[in-house]
Design an enzyme around this catalytic site. Structure first.
Site, PDB file in Angstrom:
ATOM      1  N   ASP A 164      47.557  42.493  41.138  1.00  0.00           N
ATOM      2  CA  ASP A 164      47.749  42.303  39.654  1.00  0.00           C
ATOM      3  C   ASP A 164      46.435  41.470  39.040  1.00  0.00           C
ATOM      4  OD1 ASP A 164      50.243  43.265  40.018  1.00  0.00           O
ATOM      5  OD2 ASP A 164      51.314  41.426  39.472  1.00  0.00           O
ATOM      6  N   HIS A 204      47.058  39.962  44.578  1.00  0.00           N
ATOM      7  CA  HIS A 204      46.141  39.800  43.398  1.00  0.00           C
ATOM      8  C   HIS A 204      44.657  40.056  43.874  1.00  0.00           C
ATOM      9  CE1 HIS A 204      49.784  37.572  42.541  1.00  0.00           C
ATOM     10  NE2 HIS A 204      49.352  37.534  41.309  1.00  0.00           N
TER      11      HIS A 204
HETATM   12 ZN   LIG Z   1      49.690  37.999  36.916  1.00  0.00          ZN
END
Ligand SMILES: [Zn+2]
Length: 241
Positions: free
Chosen positions: A50, A192
């Site tokens: 993400d 991430h």
């Molecule tokens: Zn996010």
């Protein structure tokens, strides 16, 4: 004389018994070998990334995925895309799944329907312009979506089943351990790719897990391989729920 004949008879009988026993003895290892379970079905897991694209760490991750023949799913923040259009094209060209993580990473449950539709729609339009006409599934920032808002989304919603909180620790070792402890076939792992520590963790995890029979696929393929037909507005946390 009779004793000799009896002894001879006994020896012949013993030799026959030994010879006939031998083939049976030989079949035992073969039967054992056949009984060892052969795991024909691969263990599939979907790594998701993400908040990118982010130059410096996303491209390092793409290199690592390519080296390993692994596929991932990238949920992109619209306002970050313009700086790294080439990376989005690379994701598409190298067989990864691209998804929508809104335009400015706002909590969708705090927005009006109109604002929410804009946050999603603006990124969707940019992804279509860069990577082509197709569905870009949604991962809502922080996983929050107002109850009843799913029907406005128009695509499947991807959540996760394994969250090592990589953004918090930013510690490769901790992330590797947390994912290793929780991962199982069908998991969707949340990471991430804006943090080099998370990119390093993902690649190390893939090396360790592939030795254990795991393969790394997109969320779309994970669901498909598990016989799940994704539907718009439905949330998916793993291939098992
Ligand atoms: Zn996010």
């Amino acid at each position: 004389m009779w004793k000799r004949i009896l002894l001879l008879f006994f020896l012949v009988a013993l030799a026959t018994a030994l010879l006939s026993a031998q083939p049976r003895g030989r079949t035992i290892p073969a039967q054992n070998a056949a009984a060892i379970p052969v795991d024909a079905s691969p263990k599939l897991v979907a790594f998701t990334f993400d908040d990118g694209p982010h130059r410096g760490s996303t491209d390092r991750l793409l290199d690592g995925l390519r080296e390993r023949g692994a596929k991932g799913t990238f949920f992109l923040v619209g306002q970050e895309i313009d700086e790294a259009r080439d990376l989005v094209e690379r994701m598409r060209d190298e067989g990864h799944q691209i998804g929508n993580h809104t335009w400015s990473h706002r909590r969708l449950d705090e927005l009006s329907d109109d604002e929410m539709t804009q946050e999603i729609g603006k990124t969707d339009a940019l992804l279509k312009a860069i990577a082509g006409e197709r569905e870009y599934w949604l991962r809502p920032p922080y996983g929050f979506l107002r109850e009843g808002a799913e029907k406005l989304v128009g695509v499947p919603v991807v959540k996760w089943s394994v969250d090592p909180r990589d953004w918090e620790s930013r510690d490769t070792e901790k992330v590797v351990r947390a994912v290793s402890d929780a991962v199982r076939p069908g998991s969707i792992v949340l990471l991430h790719d804006i943090y080099p520590t998370s990119v390093e963790a993902a690649l190390r995890l893939m090396d360790a897990l592939s030795a254990d029979g795991y393969q790394f696929v997109t969320v779309e393929e994970l669901l498909q391989q598990n016989g799940i037909t994704p539907r718009a507005g439905v949330s998916y946390r793993s291939a098992g729920e």
